[in-house]
Design a protein around this motif. Structure first.
Motif, PDB file in Angstrom:
ATOM      1  N   ASN A 207      42.422  44.620  36.106  1.00  0.00           N
ATOM      2  CA  ASN A 207      43.608  43.970  35.208  1.00  0.00           C
ATOM      3  C   ASN A 207      43.006  44.914  34.091  1.00  0.00           C
ATOM      4  O   ASN A 207      43.742  46.047  33.394  1.00  0.00           O
ATOM      5  N   TYR A 208      42.087  44.474  33.339  1.00  0.00           N
ATOM      6  CA  TYR A 208      41.235  44.527  32.464  1.00  0.00           C
ATOM      7  C   TYR A 208      40.413  45.858  32.607  1.00  0.00           C
ATOM      8  O   TYR A 208      41.463  47.510  31.602  1.00  0.00           O
ATOM      9  N   VAL A 209      40.154  46.637  33.840  1.00  0.00           N
ATOM     10  CA  VAL A 209      39.327  47.807  33.675  1.00  0.00           C
ATOM     11  C   VAL A 209      40.223  48.645  34.378  1.00  0.00           C
ATOM     12  O   VAL A 209      40.067  50.155  33.418  1.00  0.00           O
ATOM     13  N   VAL A 210      41.708  48.473  34.584  1.00  0.00           N
ATOM     14  CA  VAL A 210      42.740  49.318  35.152  1.00  0.00           C
ATOM     15  C   VAL A 210      43.273  49.780  33.931  1.00  0.00           C
ATOM     16  O   VAL A 210      43.033  51.072  33.551  1.00  0.00           O
ATOM     17  N   GLU A 211      43.166  48.685  32.727  1.00  0.00           N
ATOM     18  CA  GLU A 211      44.083  48.932  31.320  1.00  0.00           C
ATOM     19  C   GLU A 211      43.069  50.220  30.384  1.00  0.00           C
ATOM     20  O   GLU A 211      44.059  50.925  29.715  1.00  0.00           O
ATOM     21  N   VAL A 212      41.921  49.971  30.106  1.00  0.00           N
ATOM     22  CA  VAL A 212      40.789  51.278  29.846  1.00  0.00           C
ATOM     23  C   VAL A 212      40.340  52.144  30.620  1.00  0.00           C
ATOM     24  O   VAL A 212      40.543  53.617  29.525  1.00  0.00           O
ATOM     25  N   VAL A 213      40.598  51.877  31.789  1.00  0.00           N
ATOM     26  CA  VAL A 213      40.609  53.894  32.750  1.00  0.00           C
ATOM     27  C   VAL A 213      41.823  54.578  31.617  1.00  0.00           C
ATOM     28  O   VAL A 213      42.185  55.311  31.508  1.00  0.00           O
ATOM     29  N   LEU A 214      43.413  53.772  32.108  1.00  0.00           N
ATOM     30  CA  LEU A 214      44.427  54.311  31.737  1.00  0.00           C
ATOM     31  C   LEU A 214      44.528  55.242  30.183  1.00  0.00           C
ATOM     32  O   LEU A 214      44.772  56.570  30.045  1.00  0.00           O
ATOM     33  N   LYS A 215      44.023  54.191  29.374  1.00  0.00           N
ATOM     34  CA  LYS A 215      43.675  54.611  27.916  1.00  0.00           C
ATOM     35  C   LYS A 215      43.319  56.083  27.740  1.00  0.00           C
ATOM     36  O   LYS A 215      43.623  56.965  27.003  1.00  0.00           O
ATOM     37  N   TYR A 216      41.696  55.595  28.789  1.00  0.00           N
ATOM     38  CA  TYR A 216      40.508  57.098  28.136  1.00  0.00           C
ATOM     39  C   TYR A 216      41.549  58.099  28.808  1.00  0.00           C
ATOM     40  O   TYR A 216      41.526  59.562  28.959  1.00  0.00           O
ATOM     41  N   ILE A 316      33.964  57.948  33.808  1.00  0.00           N
ATOM     42  CA  ILE A 316      34.442  56.827  34.104  1.00  0.00           C
ATOM     43  C   ILE A 316      33.501  56.597  36.008  1.00  0.00           C
ATOM     44  O   ILE A 316      34.120  57.562  36.783  1.00  0.00           O
ATOM     45  N   ASP A 317      32.554  55.589  36.044  1.00  0.00           N
ATOM     46  CA  ASP A 317      32.160  55.769  37.684  1.00  0.00           C
ATOM     47  C   ASP A 317      32.517  54.897  38.706  1.00  0.00           C
ATOM     48  O   ASP A 317      33.209  53.530  38.126  1.00  0.00           O
ATOM     49  N   PHE A 318      32.787  55.017  39.884  1.00  0.00           N
ATOM     50  CA  PHE A 318      34.207  54.711  40.686  1.00  0.00           C
ATOM     51  C   PHE A 318      32.752  53.581  41.444  1.00  0.00           C
ATOM     52  O   PHE A 318      32.632  54.635  42.452  1.00  0.00           O
ATOM     53  N   HIS A 319      32.063  52.590  41.785  1.00  0.00           N
ATOM     54  CA  HIS A 319      31.676  52.048  43.125  1.00  0.00           C
ATOM     55  C   HIS A 319      32.078  51.050  43.767  1.00  0.00           C
ATOM     56  O   HIS A 319      33.253  50.091  43.806  1.00  0.00           O
ATOM     57  N   THR A 323      32.609  49.078  38.519  1.00  0.00           N
ATOM     58  CA  THR A 323      33.112  50.302  37.517  1.00  0.00           C
ATOM     59  C   THR A 323      32.245  49.934  36.321  1.00  0.00           C
ATOM     60  O   THR A 323      31.869  49.204  35.718  1.00  0.00           O
ATOM     61  N   ARG A 324      31.737  51.091  36.065  1.00  0.00           N
ATOM     62  CA  ARG A 324      31.584  51.444  34.278  1.00  0.00           C
ATOM     63  C   ARG A 324      32.120  52.597  33.886  1.00  0.00           C
ATOM     64  O   ARG A 324      32.538  53.781  33.826  1.00  0.00           O
ATOM     65  N   VAL A 325      32.424  52.630  32.945  1.00  0.00           N
ATOM     66  CA  VAL A 325      33.340  52.975  32.069  1.00  0.00           C
ATOM     67  C   VAL A 325      32.409  53.702  30.360  1.00  0.00           C
ATOM     68  O   VAL A 325      32.004  52.779  29.860  1.00  0.00           O
ATOM     69  N   LYS A 326      32.362  54.806  31.034  1.00  0.00           N
ATOM     70  CA  LYS A 326      30.942  55.809  29.687  1.00  0.00           C
ATOM     71  C   LYS A 326      30.087  54.441  29.615  1.00  0.00           C
ATOM     72  O   LYS A 326      29.135  54.463  31.218  1.00  0.00           O
ATOM     73  N   TYR A 327      30.175  53.976  28.977  1.00  0.00           N
ATOM     74  CA  TYR A 327      28.238  53.383  28.733  1.00  0.00           C
ATOM     75  C   TYR A 327      28.150  51.351  29.408  1.00  0.00           C
ATOM     76  O   TYR A 327      28.270  50.678  29.068  1.00  0.00           O
ATOM     77  N   SER A 328      29.986  51.289  29.310  1.00  0.00           N
ATOM     78  CA  SER A 328      30.174  49.365  29.648  1.00  0.00           C
ATOM     79  C   SER A 328      30.950  49.639  31.461  1.00  0.00           C
ATOM     80  O   SER A 328      31.096  49.990  31.687  1.00  0.00           O
ATOM     81  N   GLU A 329      29.694  48.444  31.687  1.00  0.00           N
ATOM     82  CA  GLU A 329      29.650  48.336  32.977  1.00  0.00           C
ATOM     83  C   GLU A 329      30.545  46.945  33.448  1.00  0.00           C
ATOM     84  O   GLU A 329      30.242  46.020  32.544  1.00  0.00           O
ATOM     85  N   TYR A 330      30.965  47.039  34.381  1.00  0.00           N
ATOM     86  CA  TYR A 330      31.255  45.692  34.856  1.00  0.00           C
ATOM     87  C   TYR A 330      31.601  45.720  36.715  1.00  0.00           C
ATOM     88  O   TYR A 330      31.771  46.185  37.296  1.00  0.00           O
ATOM     89  N   PRO A 331      30.606  44.899  35.786  1.00  0.00           N
ATOM     90  CA  PRO A 331      30.013  43.878  37.328  1.00  0.00           C
ATOM     91  C   PRO A 331      30.809  43.709  38.251  1.00  0.00           C
ATOM     92  O   PRO A 331      32.185  42.373  37.886  1.00  0.00           O
ATOM     93  N   ASN A 336      37.770  50.031  45.306  1.00  0.00           N
ATOM     94  CA  ASN A 336      39.454  50.665  46.024  1.00  0.00           C
ATOM     95  C   ASN A 336      40.864  49.609  44.538  1.00  0.00           C
ATOM     96  O   ASN A 336      41.980  50.349  44.750  1.00  0.00           O
ATOM     97  N   GLY A 337      40.540  48.496  44.446  1.00  0.00           N
ATOM     98  CA  GLY A 337      41.803  48.361  43.750  1.00  0.00           C
ATOM     99  C   GLY A 337      41.788  48.477  42.133  1.00  0.00           C
ATOM    100  O   GLY A 337      43.326  49.140  41.959  1.00  0.00           O
ATOM    101  N   VAL A 338      41.211  49.462  41.430  1.00  0.00           N
ATOM    102  CA  VAL A 338      41.030  50.092  40.739  1.00  0.00           C
ATOM    103  C   VAL A 338      41.929  51.094  40.999  1.00  0.00           C
ATOM    104  O   VAL A 338      43.426  51.770  39.827  1.00  0.00           O
TER     105      VAL A 338
END
Length: 571
Positions: A207-216, A316-319, A323-331, A336-338
């Motif tokens: 949910n945190y990553v989703v909000e970050v993606v939506l913001k950008y 924003i990279d989805f794998h 997920t990597r948003v700019k230079y912030s990576e979320y291992p 799929n869910g994001v």
């Protein structure tokens, strides 16, 4: 020494081989590729008994390529080889599947556990008593290695290997010793299907990553989407298409992602490959202030010689595992869910239109009075002939690069080997893909391969004939290894090949009703594509199509030039 399981202790005793092949049937495999060898012969008897078909390839390398093509269409495949000599012949193809995320279950018939324990000097070994040496070779190109040496563990090992193969979308290696084939194990486990669902993301992180993606996304004034092969391999296409349709954001594919996106969508913009991109694509994508990159594989041929110019600050990279948003990576935050949640919450965005690719013949080709079939003319013309649901296989070389200029109709499956790039792959892969297509009721499988590549694996046409398959095969006769010519040695004799009488091969391989054609001019191509009988896909069609020796797609030329520079670097 492992002890046998007492049959009286089992609710539903089944043989190890039966258990293995029933699990393969459960996950969708209906045909098993491979070759017989004395260490796998008894196991092969179980294939037809469990609802599966034995393909019977001409060699293990081709069988591996075919299993790769089958898996790309069906979602998973299986190949059986014999110990040592057989498995090593297949390892090139398995390595390609590993590098390109293709799920293949590789079953190897092994000498008995007793022979292994005693270190017997057996045929197909190195003569040193080491029976693990070949499995150790395969560990580097398999996401799981299961050595079935103990009946107490066999069922668990089989289940784990097949599940890992499916979820990681990479090959697995299963050894099956001759004395394990008929060992009894618990068959009651088969009543519970394998769990092939992906582990969910941690909900708070997701949910945190989703909000970050939506913001950008909402802040962006000129966003774009770039889809690559791992969106397909890691089974995220439904979520990807939902995002593409809901947002209307201009969407592009990388060469390895060709066919992953519905190219009839109004916001589909074409192929992005840096300097090798379709017209208008590089300018539109590289000017975007936010690029949603889904499943990227940034290899040299996939980026036209590393000519991407997209800043990570705008990406924003989805794998499959982060997920990597700019230079912030979320291992551990799987795409799929994001993607699903972003699409559900997206709202209104700022969207600027992108280029719209088409299959119009370039103006200079239309005006030309030259009747010679050129690369620039042929690939857009092909797009006018293709039909929905076609499966299109292209070989490394002119076909792999030329197909970038073909806009597909709906639901076309594209198969290529852009990263591994093993010469001859496409013909073997076509056999597996055509067999999978037949099982799914898909009418047409179409191959495009160069004459040089075709000569490596031509005998796989005989496997197509043996299995009653009816692909349409185009062999591009341009007198040798064109992609190598453009990298180095344009006129060198090592880039030349023998001049075969290609159209006689189907008959040599035993075809009774195959149709063969030779086309040398644009008008002959037009007549062929307008021939309804040719286009049916109900019999094997073999086309030798002549193109100039020194002609190549522009993208190939620029990529080859970049490869030559990379090869020549001294430090």
């Amino acid at each position: 020494m492992a002890t046998d399981i007492k049959t009286s202790e089992l609710k539903n005793p089944v043989d190890v081989a039966e258990y293995l092949f029933r699990r393969l049937h459960e996950v969708g495999v209906r045909s098993v590729h491979g070759l017989p060898g004395d260490y796998n012969l008894v196991a092969l008897d179980y294939i037809p008994k469990n609802g599966l078909r034995w393909v019977g390839n001409v060699n293990e390398l081709n069988a591996g390529y075919a299993a790769d093509g089958y898996a790309r269409v069906k979602g998973i495949s299986a190949i059986v080889t014999t110990f040592g000599v057989g498995e090593l012949s297949a390892i090139n193809a398995i390595s390609g599947a590993y590098s390109e995320y293709v799920p293949i279950v590789h079953i190897v018939g092994y000498p008995s556990t007793i022979s292994q324990r005693n270190g017997l000097l057996l045929h197909h070994t190195l003569g040193n008593g080491d029976f693990n040496v070949f499995a150790n070779m395969s560990r580097n190109v398999s996401c799981n290695v299961a050595l079935l040496n103990d009946p107490h563990e066999a069922a668990t090992q089989i289940d784990h290997a097949i599940r890992e193969c499916y979820l990681q979308s990479r090959p697995v290696y299963i050894s099956l010793p001759t004395d394990m084939v008929r060992k009894k194990i618990e068959g009651a486990r088969l009543e519970k299907p394998l769990d092939l669902t992906f582990p969910p993301n941690d909900e708070e992180k997701e949910n945190y990553v989703v909000e970050v993606v939506l913001k950008y996304l909402h802040a962006a004034k000129n966003p774009a989407i770039l889809v690559d092969a791992c969106a397909q391999r890691h089974r995220a296409l439904d979520e990807t298409h939902e995002l593409i349709k809901k947002t209307g954001i201009p969407t592009f594919v990388a060469p390895m992602g060709k066919g992953a996106v519905d190219e009839t969508l109004p916001n589909y913009g074409g192929v992005y490959a840096g300097d090798g991109s379709n017209a208008g694509v590089r300018e539109r994508l590289e000017s975007s202030d936010l690029v949603l990159s889904i499943g990227a594989i940034k290899s040299d041929f996939n980026t036209a010689g590393f000519t991407y110019r997209i800043s990570q600050l705008n990406t924003i990279d989805f794998h499959s595992n982060y997920t990597r948003v700019k230079y912030s990576e979320y291992p551990g935050v799987r795409m799929n869910g994001v993607l699903r949640k972003v699409a559900a919450k997206i709202g209104k965005l700022n969207v600027q239109e992108g280029p719209i690719p088409n299959n119009r013949i370039p103006a200079e080709e239309r005006k030309s009075e030259d009747t010679t079939i050129t690369q620039a003319w042929f690939w857009p013309r092909l797009g006018q002939w293709l039909e929905p649901k076609d499966i299109v296989i292209t070989e490394t070389g002119t076909a792999n690069f030329g197909i970038w200029e073909t806009r597909f109709p709906k639901d076309v499956t594209a198969i290529s080997q852009v990263l591994w790039g093993s010469i001859g792959y496409a013909t073997g892969s076509c056999q597996g893909a055509a067999l999978a297509a037949k099982e799914l009721g898909v009418k047409r499988t179409i191959l495009f391969t160069g004459d040089g590549s075709f000569q490596l694996t031509a005998q796989e046409v005989s496997t197509m004939i043996r299995n009653g398959l009816s692909p349409i095969l185009f062999v591009i006769n341009n007198a040798g290894y064109t992609i190598e010519r453009y990298i180095h040695g344009f006129d060198a004799d090592y880039n030349d090949i023998p001049d075969w009488q290609y159209t006689k091969l189907p008959e040599v391989f035993g075809a009774k009703d195959a149709k063969t054609y030779q086309v040398r001019t644009k008008e002959e191509v037009n007549r062929l594509f307008e021939d309804r009988d040719f286009s049916q896909g109900d019999k094997l069609r073999f086309v030798e199509i002549f193109m100039p020796r020194d002609d190549a797609p522009i993208a190939l030329k620029s990529t080859a030039e970049a490869a030559a520079k990379t090869n020549a670097k001294m430090e």
